[in-house]
Design a protein around this motif. Structure first.
Motif, PDB file in Angstrom:
ATOM      1  N   ARG A  67      -4.717  -4.212   1.285  1.00  0.00           N
ATOM      2  CA  ARG A  67      -3.503  -4.489   0.773  1.00  0.00           C
ATOM      3  C   ARG A  67      -3.537  -4.718  -0.704  1.00  0.00           C
ATOM      4  O   ARG A  67      -2.574  -4.495  -1.659  1.00  0.00           O
ATOM      5  CB  ARG A  67      -3.035  -5.880   1.353  1.00  0.00           C
ATOM      6  CG  ARG A  67      -2.348  -5.661   2.843  1.00  0.00           C
ATOM      7  CD  ARG A  67      -1.979  -6.633   3.862  1.00  0.00           C
ATOM      8  NE  ARG A  67      -1.360  -8.007   3.611  1.00  0.00           N
ATOM      9  CZ  ARG A  67      -0.659  -8.922   4.086  1.00  0.00           C
ATOM     10  NH1 ARG A  67      -0.064  -8.468   5.178  1.00  0.00           N
ATOM     11  NH2 ARG A  67      -0.313 -10.033   3.676  1.00  0.00           N
ATOM     12  N   HIS A  70      -3.537  -1.476  -2.442  1.00  0.00           N
ATOM     13  CA  HIS A  70      -2.277  -0.695  -2.683  1.00  0.00           C
ATOM     14  C   HIS A  70      -1.350  -1.627  -3.823  1.00  0.00           C
ATOM     15  O   HIS A  70      -1.111  -1.042  -4.750  1.00  0.00           O
ATOM     16  CB  HIS A  70      -1.560  -0.985  -1.371  1.00  0.00           C
ATOM     17  CG  HIS A  70      -0.009  -0.944  -1.307  1.00  0.00           C
ATOM     18  ND1 HIS A  70       0.550   0.351  -1.789  1.00  0.00           N
ATOM     19  CD2 HIS A  70       1.071  -1.790  -1.194  1.00  0.00           C
ATOM     20  CE1 HIS A  70       1.851   0.197  -1.797  1.00  0.00           C
ATOM     21  NE2 HIS A  70       2.191  -1.290  -1.457  1.00  0.00           N
ATOM     22  N   ALA A  71      -1.531  -2.834  -3.891  1.00  0.00           N
ATOM     23  CA  ALA A  71      -0.923  -3.583  -4.906  1.00  0.00           C
ATOM     24  C   ALA A  71      -1.513  -3.361  -6.086  1.00  0.00           C
ATOM     25  O   ALA A  71      -0.625  -3.436  -6.991  1.00  0.00           O
ATOM     26  CB  ALA A  71      -0.992  -5.213  -4.442  1.00  0.00           C
ATOM     27  N   PHE A 124      -2.130  -0.361   6.775  1.00  0.00           N
ATOM     28  CA  PHE A 124      -2.347  -0.784   5.567  1.00  0.00           C
ATOM     29  C   PHE A 124      -3.456   0.007   4.746  1.00  0.00           C
ATOM     30  O   PHE A 124      -3.382   0.180   3.952  1.00  0.00           O
ATOM     31  CB  PHE A 124      -3.033  -2.153   5.506  1.00  0.00           C
ATOM     32  CG  PHE A 124      -1.694  -3.188   5.574  1.00  0.00           C
ATOM     33  CD1 PHE A 124      -0.470  -3.130   4.506  1.00  0.00           C
ATOM     34  CD2 PHE A 124      -1.441  -4.101   6.933  1.00  0.00           C
ATOM     35  CE1 PHE A 124       0.540  -3.979   4.532  1.00  0.00           C
ATOM     36  CE2 PHE A 124      -0.672  -4.839   6.797  1.00  0.00           C
ATOM     37  CZ  PHE A 124       0.626  -4.899   5.576  1.00  0.00           C
ATOM     38  N   HIS A 185       4.857  -2.235   9.875  1.00  0.00           N
ATOM     39  CA  HIS A 185       4.030  -1.823   8.946  1.00  0.00           C
ATOM     40  C   HIS A 185       3.888  -0.467   8.765  1.00  0.00           C
ATOM     41  O   HIS A 185       3.459   0.195   7.990  1.00  0.00           O
ATOM     42  CB  HIS A 185       2.962  -2.789   8.602  1.00  0.00           C
ATOM     43  CG  HIS A 185       3.253  -4.277   8.367  1.00  0.00           C
ATOM     44  ND1 HIS A 185       3.759  -4.205   6.781  1.00  0.00           N
ATOM     45  CD2 HIS A 185       3.357  -5.490   8.718  1.00  0.00           C
ATOM     46  CE1 HIS A 185       4.113  -5.637   6.743  1.00  0.00           C
ATOM     47  NE2 HIS A 185       3.671  -6.394   7.850  1.00  0.00           N
ATOM     48  N   TYR A 391       0.284  -8.487  -1.717  1.00  0.00           N
ATOM     49  CA  TYR A 391       0.919  -7.598  -1.247  1.00  0.00           C
ATOM     50  C   TYR A 391       2.537  -8.144  -1.237  1.00  0.00           C
ATOM     51  O   TYR A 391       3.456  -7.277  -1.690  1.00  0.00           O
ATOM     52  CB  TYR A 391       0.595  -7.392   0.390  1.00  0.00           C
ATOM     53  CG  TYR A 391       1.532  -6.662   1.264  1.00  0.00           C
ATOM     54  CD1 TYR A 391       1.540  -5.183   0.948  1.00  0.00           C
ATOM     55  CD2 TYR A 391       2.305  -7.175   2.334  1.00  0.00           C
ATOM     56  CE1 TYR A 391       2.492  -4.270   1.670  1.00  0.00           C
ATOM     57  CE2 TYR A 391       3.048  -6.353   3.340  1.00  0.00           C
ATOM     58  CZ  TYR A 391       3.055  -5.050   2.696  1.00  0.00           C
ATOM     59  OH  TYR A 391       4.124  -4.172   3.564  1.00  0.00           O
ATOM     60  N   GLN A 395       5.184  -7.168  -4.718  1.00  0.00           N
ATOM     61  CA  GLN A 395       6.076  -6.072  -4.329  1.00  0.00           C
ATOM     62  C   GLN A 395       7.538  -6.536  -4.816  1.00  0.00           C
ATOM     63  O   GLN A 395       8.247  -5.920  -4.891  1.00  0.00           O
ATOM     64  CB  GLN A 395       6.098  -5.620  -3.046  1.00  0.00           C
ATOM     65  CG  GLN A 395       4.522  -4.748  -2.607  1.00  0.00           C
ATOM     66  CD  GLN A 395       4.821  -3.904  -1.431  1.00  0.00           C
ATOM     67  OE1 GLN A 395       4.425  -2.729  -1.260  1.00  0.00           O
ATOM     68  NE2 GLN A 395       5.314  -4.394  -0.421  1.00  0.00           N
TER      69      GLN A 395
END
Length: 418
Positions: A67, A70-71, A124, A185, A391, A395
């Motif tokens: 996570r 990704h962030a 994820f 998810h 996360y 977002q």
């Protein structure tokens, strides 16, 4: 049509039109990014305590690492200094100590080689891989291809149109369970994979998941989302009745997930409209219904502001903690419905929930957001200890300024709003 396309089509009084609100979102996002750098460990990212430090016994957490990767990729795509190295670190960890090099797939921690392989976690990892590819970091393509191969081979059930839940470490012993959370998810992951790979099958899979859970299951239950089923799709009403504060599979229903499914349904609708020019007409209706149910049964259900964690089958409050991620997902749902419809009621809730976050959840002494608070706003650790990862909160600071489709990483590359 993907949404109202631009905040300029909203009334001049909308927060989405105001430069000061844009600046506030950006500043809050930077605070979250800087605080979360403390979670970096040699083999990934670990959970932070309430002070913002790694506990002495902290170890890398695979879900958190995916996570965070990704962030930070979203931040790096925006051009925020110091974030791309965090993505590179996360990718190296996911390809190295967090990968099961014997049986394939991913380990939830390097010290747990015999832990179960969860669809939730692997969704994820695929999301992190897709964002890393968008950023162009070394190892991103390998992470994307490895994770999508696992989703294909082990988790996707073509007959059911959903993800299987979990397996033993060696891919034996499939769990007798079908869960809404992991499939929720997986929907987000499938939308991102469709954008990054250009392969329509991922968009089709997102549609099949949402059709089953949102249009069939939730619609039959008054736009609330039961979460726990066996493999024959019998509802498990007593699942985890003795563990109501479980952080991933709590007893009863979770209003925050009503919100999350709501905005993912809108994102799917937008993706279908971009691809085909048409989308099922139930998507907006069901997204609205889930949002309204989340407010009706979650917001101030015990007389205090904030959306509580869980409700029982009579739709009464069960676990009253206010988790940070619930409020963040409600913000995203409200703003996506606002952009999709322009209705002033969504503007009201967008402002109301942000006001709650600012006044209650943001920790101005130690930084970041409290992971959860009680009904009176006092920090608690009933369900979620310490401080949350990036996360959900991060977002929620960028989604307001992006279109509903494509997915966030792809939207950042094609948008001049951030």
């Amino acid at each position: 049509m993907a949404d109202l396309l631009t905040p300029a089509l909203l009334p001049t009084t909308s927060w989405l039109r105001l430069p000061a609100h844009h600046a506030w979102l950006g500043a809050e996002g930077l605070e979250l990014l800087n605080f979360s750098k403390n979670s970096k460990m040699p083999a990934g990212f670990g959970p932070l305590d309430l002070e913002g430090n790694l506990p002495n016994d902290a170890e890398p957490d695979g879900i958190l690492t995916a996570r965070m990767t990704h962030a930070y990729a979203l931040a790096a795509l925006q051009g925020i200094p110091g974030t791309e190295p965090m993505v590179e670190h996360g990718v190296r960890a996911l390809l190295g100590p967090l990968r099961d090099h014997e049986h394939d797939g991913w380990l939830e921690a390097p010290s747990a080689p015999h832990g179960r392989k969860q669809a939730y976690y692997h969704a994820f990892v695929a999301l992190a891989g897709s964002s890393a590819v968008r950023l162009g970091v070394e190892g991103g393509r390998e992470l994307l291809e490895g994770s999508t191969a696992i989703l294909e081979r082990q988790f996707w059930s073509e007959d059911e149109g959903v993800m299987r839940e979990s397996f033993a470490f060696d891919w034996s012993d499939e769990e007798d369970y079908r869960g809404a959370n992991s499939n929720m998810h997986s929907t987000e992951s499938c939308l991102a994979l469709s954008d990054v790979t250009g392969d329509r099958k991922w968009l089709n899979r997102a549609q099949r998941i949402v059709t089953r859970f949102v249009h069939e299951i939730a619609a039959r239950h008054g736009h609330t989302m039961p979460e726990h089923f066996d493999r024959q799709w019998h509802l498990l009403r007593d699942y985890n009745i003795d563990r109501p504060t479980d952080e991933l599979r709590p007893f009863g229903m979770t209003p925050g997930h009503f919100m999350e499914w709501s905005h993912l349904t809108l994102k799917l609708e937008a993706a279908l409209l971009r691809a085909d020019g048409i989308a099922p007409d139930w998507m907006l209706r069901d997204a609205h219904g889930l949002f309204e149910s989340g407010l009706k049964y979650g917001w101030a259900a015990d007389g205090q502001p904030g959306i509580l964690y869980t409700i029982d089958w009579d739709r009464r409050p069960k676990v009253p903690a206010r988790a940070h991620w619930v409020q963040a997902e409600a913000i995203t749902a409200a703003v996506n419905l606002l952009k999709r419809t322009g209705h002033r009621g969504y503007e009201k809730w967008y402002r109301t929930i942000w006001n709650y976050v600012d006044n209650v959840l943001i920790d101005r002494k130690k930084g970041s957001w409290f992971n959860e608070v009680g009904p009176n706003g006092t920090p608690t650790e009933t369900v979620y200890p310490g401080k949350g990862d990036l996360y959900h909160a991060y977002q929620s600071t960028i989604a307001p300024l992006l279109p509903l489709a494509p997915s966030l990483a792809s939207a950042i590359l094609s948008s001049d709003a951030l």
